[in-house]
Design a protein around this motif. Structure first.
Motif, PDB file in Angstrom:
ATOM      1  N   ASN A  64       0.958  -1.390   0.066  1.00  0.00           N
ATOM      2  CA  ASN A  64      -0.195   0.249  -0.266  1.00  0.00           C
ATOM      3  C   ASN A  64       0.577   1.409   0.094  1.00  0.00           C
ATOM      4  OD1 ASN A  64      -2.095  -1.238   0.317  1.00  0.00           O
ATOM      5  ND2 ASN A  64      -2.231  -1.968   2.483  1.00  0.00           N
ATOM      6  N   LEU A  65       2.146   0.889  -0.605  1.00  0.00           N
ATOM      7  CA  LEU A  65       3.176   2.463  -0.870  1.00  0.00           C
ATOM      8  C   LEU A  65       2.699   3.287  -2.053  1.00  0.00           C
ATOM      9  CD1 LEU A  65       6.446   1.141   0.601  1.00  0.00           C
ATOM     10  CD2 LEU A  65       4.276   2.632   1.794  1.00  0.00           C
ATOM     11  N   CYS A  66       2.007   3.392  -2.790  1.00  0.00           N
ATOM     12  CA  CYS A  66       1.413   3.178  -4.527  1.00  0.00           C
ATOM     13  C   CYS A  66       0.434   3.807  -4.152  1.00  0.00           C
ATOM     14  CB  CYS A  66       1.868   2.135  -4.826  1.00  0.00           C
ATOM     15  SG  CYS A  66       3.138   1.552  -5.449  1.00  0.00           S
ATOM     16  N   ASP A  67      -0.059   4.484  -5.474  1.00  0.00           N
ATOM     17  CA  ASP A  67      -1.561   5.274  -5.128  1.00  0.00           C
ATOM     18  C   ASP A  67      -2.446   4.565  -6.346  1.00  0.00           C
ATOM     19  OD1 ASP A  67      -0.914   7.660  -3.895  1.00  0.00           O
ATOM     20  OD2 ASP A  67       0.074   8.544  -6.089  1.00  0.00           O
ATOM     21  N   GLY A  68      -1.859   3.225  -6.456  1.00  0.00           N
ATOM     22  CA  GLY A  68      -2.945   2.184  -6.965  1.00  0.00           C
ATOM     23  C   GLY A  68      -3.219   1.459  -6.674  1.00  0.00           C
ATOM     24  N   PRO A  69      -3.826   0.090  -6.758  1.00  0.00           N
ATOM     25  CA  PRO A  69      -4.185  -1.123  -6.397  1.00  0.00           C
ATOM     26  C   PRO A  69      -3.305  -1.750  -6.053  1.00  0.00           C
ATOM     27  CG  PRO A  69      -4.416  -0.629  -8.790  1.00  0.00           C
ATOM     28  CD  PRO A  69      -3.874   0.440  -8.471  1.00  0.00           C
ATOM     29  N   ASN A  70      -3.805  -2.618  -4.918  1.00  0.00           N
ATOM     30  CA  ASN A  70      -2.754  -3.811  -4.340  1.00  0.00           C
ATOM     31  C   ASN A  70      -2.835  -4.473  -4.229  1.00  0.00           C
ATOM     32  OD1 ASN A  70       0.165  -4.143  -3.129  1.00  0.00           O
ATOM     33  ND2 ASN A  70      -0.853  -4.166  -0.839  1.00  0.00           N
ATOM     34  N   ASP A  71      -3.738  -5.935  -5.534  1.00  0.00           N
ATOM     35  CA  ASP A  71      -3.754  -6.805  -5.905  1.00  0.00           C
ATOM     36  C   ASP A  71      -3.161  -8.268  -4.267  1.00  0.00           C
ATOM     37  OD1 ASP A  71      -6.156  -5.802  -6.084  1.00  0.00           O
ATOM     38  OD2 ASP A  71      -6.076  -6.330  -7.987  1.00  0.00           O
ATOM     39  N   GLY A  72      -1.512  -7.609  -5.383  1.00  0.00           N
ATOM     40  CA  GLY A  72      -0.214  -8.895  -5.160  1.00  0.00           C
ATOM     41  C   GLY A  72      -0.651 -10.201  -5.817  1.00  0.00           C
ATOM     42  N   ILE A  73       0.433 -10.652  -5.738  1.00  0.00           N
ATOM     43  CA  ILE A  73       0.707 -12.020  -6.359  1.00  0.00           C
ATOM     44  C   ILE A  73       0.985 -12.897  -5.410  1.00  0.00           C
ATOM     45  CG2 ILE A  73       2.022 -12.964  -7.815  1.00  0.00           C
ATOM     46  CD1 ILE A  73       2.185 -10.511 -10.183  1.00  0.00           C
ATOM     47  N   THR A  74       0.513 -14.097  -5.301  1.00  0.00           N
ATOM     48  CA  THR A  74       1.180 -15.478  -4.312  1.00  0.00           C
ATOM     49  C   THR A  74       1.155 -16.577  -5.005  1.00  0.00           C
ATOM     50  OG1 THR A  74      -0.397 -13.628  -2.485  1.00  0.00           O
ATOM     51  CG2 THR A  74      -0.015 -16.230  -2.499  1.00  0.00           C
ATOM     52  N   HIS A  75       2.068 -17.554  -5.331  1.00  0.00           N
ATOM     53  CA  HIS A  75       2.643 -18.693  -5.578  1.00  0.00           C
ATOM     54  C   HIS A  75       3.032 -19.418  -4.709  1.00  0.00           C
ATOM     55  CE1 HIS A  75       3.937 -15.475  -8.684  1.00  0.00           C
ATOM     56  NE2 HIS A  75       3.527 -16.077  -9.711  1.00  0.00           N
ATOM     57  N   ALA A  76       2.051 -20.587  -4.741  1.00  0.00           N
ATOM     58  CA  ALA A  76       2.889 -22.245  -4.060  1.00  0.00           C
ATOM     59  C   ALA A  76       3.096 -22.821  -4.675  1.00  0.00           C
ATOM     60  CB  ALA A  76       1.264 -22.069  -2.639  1.00  0.00           C
ATOM     61  N   GLY A  77       3.668 -23.743  -4.280  1.00  0.00           N
ATOM     62  CA  GLY A  77       4.517 -24.758  -5.612  1.00  0.00           C
ATOM     63  C   GLY A  77       5.288 -26.191  -4.375  1.00  0.00           C
ATOM     64  N   LEU A  78       5.235 -27.506  -5.228  1.00  0.00           N
ATOM     65  CA  LEU A  78       5.613 -28.248  -4.375  1.00  0.00           C
ATOM     66  C   LEU A  78       7.407 -28.377  -5.602  1.00  0.00           C
ATOM     67  CD1 LEU A  78       5.937 -29.918  -3.032  1.00  0.00           C
ATOM     68  CD2 LEU A  78       4.336 -31.582  -3.468  1.00  0.00           C
ATOM     69  N   ALA A  79       8.603 -28.755  -5.248  1.00  0.00           N
ATOM     70  CA  ALA A  79       9.521 -28.731  -5.591  1.00  0.00           C
ATOM     71  C   ALA A  79      10.294 -29.919  -5.448  1.00  0.00           C
ATOM     72  CB  ALA A  79      10.270 -27.804  -5.711  1.00  0.00           C
ATOM     73  N   ILE A  80      11.059 -30.678  -6.458  1.00  0.00           N
ATOM     74  CA  ILE A  80      12.057 -32.370  -6.143  1.00  0.00           C
ATOM     75  C   ILE A  80      12.960 -31.885  -6.758  1.00  0.00           C
ATOM     76  CG2 ILE A  80      12.547 -34.466  -6.742  1.00  0.00           C
ATOM     77  CD1 ILE A  80       8.755 -34.713  -7.628  1.00  0.00           C
TER      78      ILE A  80
END
Length: 84
Positions: A64-80
């Motif tokens: 929330n440090l910008c004037d625009g929206p803040n939808d954000g991005i979240t990733h989750a995963g599994l790695a071998i």
């Protein structure tokens, strides 16, 4: 920061990211500005001496440090992982 044990291991970190996605219009998350904060965590287990499995998650947003929206991005995963 990382924690490594005999069988289990963990990792956490903070930093930043730069993107070329939507700022305030269009499809997908509206991120508000080009520079975002980023946090990540990972938990893993050593299956054998050469093979490990790790669950990961990371999130990027402008805090929330910008004037625009803040939808954000979240990733989750599994790695071998395989050690050579």
């Amino acid at each position: 920061m990382a924690f490594t044990g005999e069988t289990f291991f963990a990792e956490a970190g903070i930093g930043g990211t730069v993107h070329n996605g939507n700022l305030d219009t269009g499809n997908g998350p509206r991120l508000g500005c080009r520079f975002l904060f980023r946090e990540h965590v990972a938990l893993g287990v050593k299956v054998t001496e050469t093979v490990s499995v790790m669950a990961t998650a990371d999130h990027s947003s402008n805090a929330n440090l910008c004037d625009g929206p803040n939808d954000g991005i979240t990733h989750a995963g599994l790695a071998i992982g395989v050690k050579f």
